[in-house]
Design a protein around this motif. Structure first.
Motif, PDB file in Angstrom:
ATOM      1  N   PHE A  32       0.787  -1.143  -0.052  1.00  0.00           N
ATOM      2  CA  PHE A  32       0.153   0.065  -0.104  1.00  0.00           C
ATOM      3  C   PHE A  32       1.007   1.320  -0.185  1.00  0.00           C
ATOM      4  N   PHE A  33       1.873   1.298   0.869  1.00  0.00           N
ATOM      5  CA  PHE A  33       2.681   2.359   0.953  1.00  0.00           C
ATOM      6  C   PHE A  33       3.592   2.672  -0.245  1.00  0.00           C
ATOM      7  N   ALA A  34       3.929   1.656  -0.820  1.00  0.00           N
ATOM      8  CA  ALA A  34       4.697   1.525  -1.947  1.00  0.00           C
ATOM      9  C   ALA A  34       4.075   2.096  -3.226  1.00  0.00           C
ATOM     10  N   GLN A  35       2.787   1.890  -3.279  1.00  0.00           N
ATOM     11  CA  GLN A  35       1.996   2.723  -4.357  1.00  0.00           C
ATOM     12  C   GLN A  35       1.906   3.939  -4.064  1.00  0.00           C
ATOM     13  N   GLU A  36       1.655   4.563  -2.859  1.00  0.00           N
ATOM     14  CA  GLU A  36       1.412   5.959  -2.395  1.00  0.00           C
ATOM     15  C   GLU A  36       2.664   6.631  -2.607  1.00  0.00           C
ATOM     16  N   ARG A  57       3.485   7.385 -10.991  1.00  0.00           N
ATOM     17  CA  ARG A  57       2.134   7.467 -10.949  1.00  0.00           C
ATOM     18  C   ARG A  57       1.405   8.674 -11.087  1.00  0.00           C
ATOM     19  N   ARG A  58       0.393   9.034 -11.826  1.00  0.00           N
ATOM     20  CA  ARG A  58      -0.261  10.423 -11.926  1.00  0.00           C
ATOM     21  C   ARG A  58      -1.300  10.247 -11.000  1.00  0.00           C
ATOM     22  N   ARG A  59      -1.220  11.726 -10.441  1.00  0.00           N
ATOM     23  CA  ARG A  59      -2.157  11.911  -9.534  1.00  0.00           C
ATOM     24  C   ARG A  59      -3.082  13.019 -10.018  1.00  0.00           C
ATOM     25  N   TYR A  60      -4.446  12.549  -9.952  1.00  0.00           N
ATOM     26  CA  TYR A  60      -5.438  13.671 -10.457  1.00  0.00           C
ATOM     27  C   TYR A  60      -6.168  14.464  -9.551  1.00  0.00           C
TER      28      TYR A  60
END
Length: 103
Positions: free
Chosen positions: A91-95, A100-103
């Motif tokens: 989970f924290f690796a994804q954060e 990764r684009r953030r919208y």
């Protein structure tokens, strides 16, 4: 929680003591009928007492059984904790993923 035992520990101890101190050894079935217990239950108690006394090597002693149960319980707890840590790290690796684009 474990199921309640059908026979009290005092009866178990007395039955095993009666069998072990008798000479000649009585038939387990006859002794079980006299005591009002199932013959296979008495046979198991006698085998366990022999294992605890070091007379049998084909069974674990009571202390070994308790230790094995405690180790299995600890192992299960550690596996659950490991799964939680794996999920949290994913989970924290994804954060923290900067690609990764953030919208």
């Amino acid at each position: 929680m474990a199921a309640p035992r059908k026979y009290p520990p005092e009866l178990r101890e007395r039955a095993v003591r009666m069998y072990r101190t008798s000479d000649p050894k009585p038939q387990i079935k006859r002794l079980a009928v006299d005591l009002g217990v199932h013959p296979e239950a008495l046979r198991g108690w006698i085998r366990q007492a022999e294992a605890d006394a070091g007379e049998r090597r084909d069974r674990l002693t009571t202390a070994e059984r308790e230790e094995l149960a405690a180790l299995r319980k600890e192992n299960a707890q550690l596996k659950r904790a490991n799964e939680i840590l794996k999920a949290a790290s994913a989970f924290f690796a994804q954060e923290l993923d900067t690609t990764r684009r953030r919208y």
